[in-house]
Design an enzyme around this catalytic site. Sequence first.
Site, PDB file in Angstrom:
ATOM      1  N   HIS A   1      50.693  16.399   4.940  1.00  0.00           N
ATOM      2  CA  HIS A   1      51.123  17.446   5.751  1.00  0.00           C
ATOM      3  C   HIS A   1      50.596  16.473   7.212  1.00  0.00           C
ATOM      4  O   HIS A   1      51.185  16.691   8.122  1.00  0.00           O
ATOM      5  CB  HIS A   1      50.816  18.770   5.730  1.00  0.00           C
ATOM      6  CG  HIS A   1      51.904  19.460   6.326  1.00  0.00           C
ATOM      7  ND1 HIS A   1      50.734  19.486   7.795  1.00  0.00           N
ATOM      8  CD2 HIS A   1      52.813  19.835   6.308  1.00  0.00           C
ATOM      9  CE1 HIS A   1      52.231  20.457   8.274  1.00  0.00           C
ATOM     10  NE2 HIS A   1      53.353  20.692   7.475  1.00  0.00           N
ATOM     11  N   ARG A   2      49.273  17.014   7.527  1.00  0.00           N
ATOM     12  CA  ARG A   2      48.075  16.213   8.740  1.00  0.00           C
ATOM     13  C   ARG A   2      48.096  17.366   9.899  1.00  0.00           C
ATOM     14  O   ARG A   2      47.896  16.948  10.460  1.00  0.00           O
ATOM     15  CB  ARG A   2      48.457  15.347   8.801  1.00  0.00           C
ATOM     16  CG  ARG A   2      48.145  13.815   7.698  1.00  0.00           C
ATOM     17  CD  ARG A   2      48.481  12.280   8.703  1.00  0.00           C
ATOM     18  NE  ARG A   2      49.299  11.695   9.624  1.00  0.00           N
ATOM     19  CZ  ARG A   2      49.390  10.630   9.290  1.00  0.00           C
ATOM     20  NH1 ARG A   2      48.469  10.058   9.418  1.00  0.00           N
ATOM     21  NH2 ARG A   2      50.289  10.161  10.269  1.00  0.00           N
ATOM     22  N   ASP A   3      48.886  18.626   9.845  1.00  0.00           N
ATOM     23  CA  ASP A   3      49.188  19.375  10.969  1.00  0.00           C
ATOM     24  C   ASP A   3      49.354  20.872  10.440  1.00  0.00           C
ATOM     25  O   ASP A   3      50.388  21.810  10.537  1.00  0.00           O
ATOM     26  CB  ASP A   3      50.307  19.084  11.855  1.00  0.00           C
ATOM     27  CG  ASP A   3      50.220  19.587  12.877  1.00  0.00           C
ATOM     28  OD1 ASP A   3      49.289  20.076  13.445  1.00  0.00           O
ATOM     29  OD2 ASP A   3      50.993  20.092  13.524  1.00  0.00           O
ATOM     30  N   LEU A   4      47.881  20.856   8.692  1.00  0.00           N
ATOM     31  CA  LEU A   4      48.432  22.549   8.472  1.00  0.00           C
ATOM     32  C   LEU A   4      47.843  23.240   9.139  1.00  0.00           C
ATOM     33  O   LEU A   4      46.648  23.046  10.099  1.00  0.00           O
ATOM     34  CB  LEU A   4      47.825  22.368   7.239  1.00  0.00           C
ATOM     35  CG  LEU A   4      48.261  21.382   5.686  1.00  0.00           C
ATOM     36  CD1 LEU A   4      47.750  21.771   4.648  1.00  0.00           C
ATOM     37  CD2 LEU A   4      49.562  22.854   5.717  1.00  0.00           C
TER      38      LEU A   4
ATOM     39  N   ASN B   1      52.147  26.488  11.559  1.00  0.00           N
ATOM     40  CA  ASN B   1      53.191  25.952  10.789  1.00  0.00           C
ATOM     41  C   ASN B   1      53.257  26.724   9.711  1.00  0.00           C
ATOM     42  O   ASN B   1      53.773  25.848   8.293  1.00  0.00           O
ATOM     43  CB  ASN B   1      52.913  25.046  10.728  1.00  0.00           C
ATOM     44  CG  ASN B   1      52.390  23.619  12.154  1.00  0.00           C
ATOM     45  OD1 ASN B   1      54.017  24.124  12.667  1.00  0.00           O
ATOM     46  ND2 ASN B   1      51.777  22.599  12.091  1.00  0.00           N
TER      47      ASN B   1
END
Length: 460
Positions: free
Chosen positions: A47-50, A54
């Site tokens: 995911h890299r943007d938890l 979000n």
Amino acid sequence: MVMEYVSGGELFDYICKNGKLDEKESRRLFQQILSGVDYCHRHMVVHRDLKPENVLLDAHMNAKIADFGLSNMMADGEFLRTSCGSPNYAAPEVISGRLYAGPEVDIWSSGVILYALLCGTLPFDDDHVPTLFKKICDGIFYTPQYLNPSVISLLKHMLQVDPMKRATIKDIRDHEWFKLELPKYLFPEDQAYSSNMIDDEALKEVCEKCECTEEEVLSCLYSRNHQDPLAVAYHLIIDNRRIMNEAKDFYLATSPPDSFVDEPHAARPHPERVPFLIAESPRQRHTLDELNPQKSKHQVGVRRAKWHLGIRSQSRPNDIMAEVCRAMKQLGYEWKVVNPYYLRVRRKNPITSMYTKMSLQLYQVDSRTYLLDFRSIDDDVTDTKSENTTPRRSGSVGSCRSSQKSDSDAEASAKPTNGSVPSSLTSSVDSSNNEVVPRPGSHTIEFFEMCANLIKILAR
């Protein structure tokens, strides 16, 4: 596309409204979040943007992971290097620009989310970005005394600076605090790992490659000795087969329908966005090897993207063109409107009294981005086009020399929609029919000077 309506809004807003959550509710939400993260990782997606912004909540306060705009597909043996995400939730290796495999950065972000659930604040926070980065890289954070010692040990394991020592999803699932009141549906048993169901094909493949008997492999599987090389080989074969099948389904599901490929009058995208196309029947099914984005594009029958000189913007088309006209007016350029998104521009050299001409065309790159393309007008191109004629594309930035292009080389422009002529366009100076042809030796330099001056004004 039909999407679920998540009436609970963002987890971030829920925390801001209610403050820190009690341990039981925090654990329930964290168990659901980790279940979603585990599902992504098993399907080779990071995911890299938890972050709480979000994570969405439905009407029953169930967590839903959203916003995969920064996600990426993982591949065995390959590393990622993009520094992305939100600084407060990013792992040390991400903000440091180091290589990372993928899952470990999501584990770090999940640890920050767990801390936010339990404490109502962030473990690493500072208005001064360099200080924030130092805190993250040091990995030192305050643990309130009201926290359960068990969950503190889990947080410290997840927020471990060294990614090799950081907790894995298996470590978290085996942790005593996490397992408490864990619903079975969040982590269903994978039938492929069940000792009661043996895959005959995988069993035979292990015997062939490892030069062993079926009895030896079965003995390792039934004894649940997962560290044994034969058991590892067996499960790797099953995992790889499942991943390849899912990847194949993913690529086929995201391929455009045949009707789009066959449509003769479909609008052409901007050349920068044209994907590489195999020069064969449009109805053929491509293999995964052909669809591999890492594969060299320098092969016969493959169309490659072109370079373009221009400015990207996410502003509205009318606003972009209005800004361009204001900049040209400030620079003293003269222009005429061929259509609302295509201008022909000229500048008079005060020394030679000769004109340098260029065109400006606005293209739609994707749903939010537009590209203002700069193009030199060749010396021998006449100015007798109709006002509504679509500009022809030469396909290179520096095409200042005279050349004839076939109709097949012309690129149709992707005009922005729902736009009318900006009011500033009506003040343009009409082009003259007796223009002086500039000398070929100076045209290229003056064209780039025009571009540089315009870009400089717009950049301000």
